[in-house]
Structures are given as structure tokens and as C-alpha cells.
Enzyme design. Structure first.
Site, PDB file in Angstrom:
ATOM      1  N   ILE A 144     -26.090  10.556  11.200  1.00 60.41           N
ATOM      2  CA  ILE A 144     -24.859  10.993  11.870  1.00 60.41           C
ATOM      3  C   ILE A 144     -24.662  10.274  13.216  1.00 60.41           C
ATOM      4  O   ILE A 144     -23.527  10.113  13.675  1.00 60.41           O
ATOM      5  CB  ILE A 144     -24.858  12.536  12.026  1.00 60.41           C
ATOM      6  CG1 ILE A 144     -23.462  13.077  12.181  1.00 60.41           C
ATOM      7  CG2 ILE A 144     -25.769  12.995  13.133  1.00 60.41           C
ATOM      8  CD1 ILE A 144     -23.373  14.598  12.010  1.00 60.41           C
ATOM      9  N   GLN A 151     -40.410  12.822  16.375  1.00 62.10           N
ATOM     10  CA  GLN A 151     -39.693  13.475  15.270  1.00 62.10           C
ATOM     11  C   GLN A 151     -38.898  14.657  15.823  1.00 62.10           C
ATOM     12  O   GLN A 151     -39.445  15.528  16.498  1.00 62.10           O
ATOM     13  CB  GLN A 151     -40.696  13.969  14.210  1.00 62.10           C
ATOM     14  CG  GLN A 151     -40.022  14.523  12.962  1.00 62.10           C
ATOM     15  CD  GLN A 151     -41.036  14.980  11.899  1.00 62.10           C
ATOM     16  OE1 GLN A 151     -42.204  15.246  12.216  1.00 62.10           O
ATOM     17  NE2 GLN A 151     -40.594  15.080  10.666  1.00 62.10           N
ATOM     18  N   HIS A 184     -38.486  12.244   6.518  1.00 68.00           N
ATOM     19  CA  HIS A 184     -37.412  11.271   6.310  1.00 68.00           C
ATOM     20  C   HIS A 184     -37.804   9.921   6.888  1.00 68.00           C
ATOM     21  O   HIS A 184     -38.620   9.831   7.795  1.00 68.00           O
ATOM     22  CB  HIS A 184     -36.101  11.754   6.951  1.00 68.00           C
ATOM     23  CG  HIS A 184     -36.215  12.008   8.414  1.00 68.00           C
ATOM     24  ND1 HIS A 184     -36.731  13.174   8.935  1.00 68.00           N
ATOM     25  CD2 HIS A 184     -35.875  11.241   9.484  1.00 68.00           C
ATOM     26  CE1 HIS A 184     -36.701  13.119  10.248  1.00 68.00           C
ATOM     27  NE2 HIS A 184     -36.200  11.951  10.618  1.00 68.00           N
ATOM     28  N   PHE A 185     -37.188   8.895   6.326  1.00 63.01           N
ATOM     29  CA  PHE A 185     -37.381   7.522   6.794  1.00 63.01           C
ATOM     30  C   PHE A 185     -36.042   6.994   7.291  1.00 63.01           C
ATOM     31  O   PHE A 185     -35.018   7.183   6.636  1.00 63.01           O
ATOM     32  CB  PHE A 185     -37.853   6.616   5.642  1.00 63.01           C
ATOM     33  CG  PHE A 185     -39.260   6.880   5.189  1.00 63.01           C
ATOM     34  CD1 PHE A 185     -39.584   8.033   4.478  1.00 63.01           C
ATOM     35  CD2 PHE A 185     -40.266   5.967   5.459  1.00 63.01           C
ATOM     36  CE1 PHE A 185     -40.883   8.267   4.052  1.00 63.01           C
ATOM     37  CE2 PHE A 185     -41.574   6.192   5.032  1.00 63.01           C
ATOM     38  CZ  PHE A 185     -41.880   7.340   4.334  1.00 63.01           C
ATOM     39  N   HIS A 186     -36.077   6.316   8.441  1.00 61.54           N
ATOM     40  CA  HIS A 186     -34.884   5.643   8.959  1.00 61.54           C
ATOM     41  C   HIS A 186     -34.866   4.207   8.449  1.00 61.54           C
ATOM     42  O   HIS A 186     -35.879   3.508   8.541  1.00 61.54           O
ATOM     43  CB  HIS A 186     -34.922   5.551  10.488  1.00 61.54           C
ATOM     44  CG  HIS A 186     -34.910   6.862  11.195  1.00 61.54           C
ATOM     45  ND1 HIS A 186     -33.781   7.350  11.820  1.00 61.54           N
ATOM     46  CD2 HIS A 186     -35.869   7.787  11.402  1.00 61.54           C
ATOM     47  CE1 HIS A 186     -34.068   8.508  12.381  1.00 61.54           C
ATOM     48  NE2 HIS A 186     -35.325   8.804  12.147  1.00 61.54           N
TER      49      HIS A 186
END
Ligand code: AMP
Ligand code: ZN
Length: 142
Positions: free
Chosen positions: A33, A95, A101-103
Site C-alpha cells: 500500500i 517487521q 511476508h516477503f517484499h
């Protein structure tokens, strides 16, 4: 497995909107986002594991296949010259959402993001003691 207070669990359940680009049985991918660059994507385990330590190997294997697929899509669709894949475990490591999650962040030469962690040199004895500790835990006797 879900956490009722977790924003990513709510995205997985479709309770809050997201800009999804992929979904399968165990993994979902959607745009961050607040992207660091256009195309910044999060690849997320559907079940609620706080960190990489909690995910079963099969799920991680599937997630890694999705990572590769998204990476090549980003490279081609966003004309990315490079790509950072980042994954944080624990607030001390940066975090902010404790759901694995992975960016994936597309990179180009002049995007101004930079990337620099200060590196340091450690004494040889400390390096070797660390290597021994980790290798032993890994069951490595090479
Ligand atoms: P981190 O936990 O530090 O690895 O990062 C969490 C990431 O989730 C940040 O980059 C946020 O911009 C992103 N984020 C937070 N809320 C949402 C949302 N509703 N949809 C998509 N991305 C989000
Ligand atoms: Zn969650």
C-alpha cells in the site's frame, strides 16, 4: 490458521481490499500500500505464521516458487533493472506486520532508494567461534 487482529489475515479472507496480483492455495501476492517503488509487491503466506520460523517447509517451497514467478513478472512488466527481496522477522529486525511476508521491490539505477547496511570486520576468533556454533547446530561437519 488466522489471527483475528491481523491485517494480512483480513486481506487473505477478503475482509479488507488489496491490489492482488496472484493467489493459490497457500500463497497470495498483492501490491504494498506504501510502495518504495512502483510495483513493490508483498508475497504472503495465507496462514498466519508470524515469522519464517513457523511456516511448514511445503508452504515455504510453494511460496518460493511464487517469489520467483513474481520476480520475473516484475522484471519484465516493470522494466526493472534489478530487484530487492526483503523479509523481516521480529520488530527488532524492522517487521511491522507479524504475518510472514516477503517484499519484492523493483530497482533502477536512479531510483534514489540506495541500499546500505554498515558492515564491520570481526576478529578471526569470533568469526570462527560463530561458524562453529552455527555449523554444529546445522549438523554440518565439513
Ligand atoms: P514489514 O512488516 O515492515 O515487512 O512491512 C509491512 C508492509 O505492509 C509495509 O511495507 C506496509 O506498507 C505494508 N502494508 C500495510 N498495510 C497494508 C495493506 N492494507 N495493504 C498492503 N500493504 C500494506
Ligand atoms: Zn495474519
Amino acid at each position: 490458521m488466522r489471527d483475528p487482529n491481523c491485517i494480512f489475515c483480513k486481506i487473505v479472507a477478503g475482509e479488507i481490499p488489496s491490489k492482488k496480483i496472484y493467489e493459490d492455495e497457500t500463497t497470495i501476492a498483492f501490491l504494498d500500500i506504501y510502495p518504495a517503488n512502483p510495483g513493490h509487491t508483498l508475497v504472503v503466506a495465507k496462514d498466519h505464521f508470524s515469522t519464517i520460523l513457523g511456516i511448514p517447509e511445503d508452504n515455504l517451497y510453494n511460496l518460493s516458487k511464487v517469489l520467483k514467478k513474481v520476480a520475473s513478472s516484475i522484471r519484465e512488466s516493470m522494466n526493472a533493472e534489478g530487484l530487492n527481496i526483503l523479509q523481516f522477522n521480529g520488530s527488532v529486525a524492522g517487521q511491522t506486520i507479524p504475518h510472514l511476508h516477503f517484499h519484492l521491490i523493483p530497482r533502477s539505477k536512479d531510483d534514489g532508494l540506495g541500499f546500505a547496511w554498515p558492515h564491520r570486520q570481526l576478529p578471526e576468533e569470533e568469526m570462527e567461534a560463530t561458524r562453529k556454533k552455527l555449523a554444529e547446530k546445522m549438523g554440518y561437519r565439513g
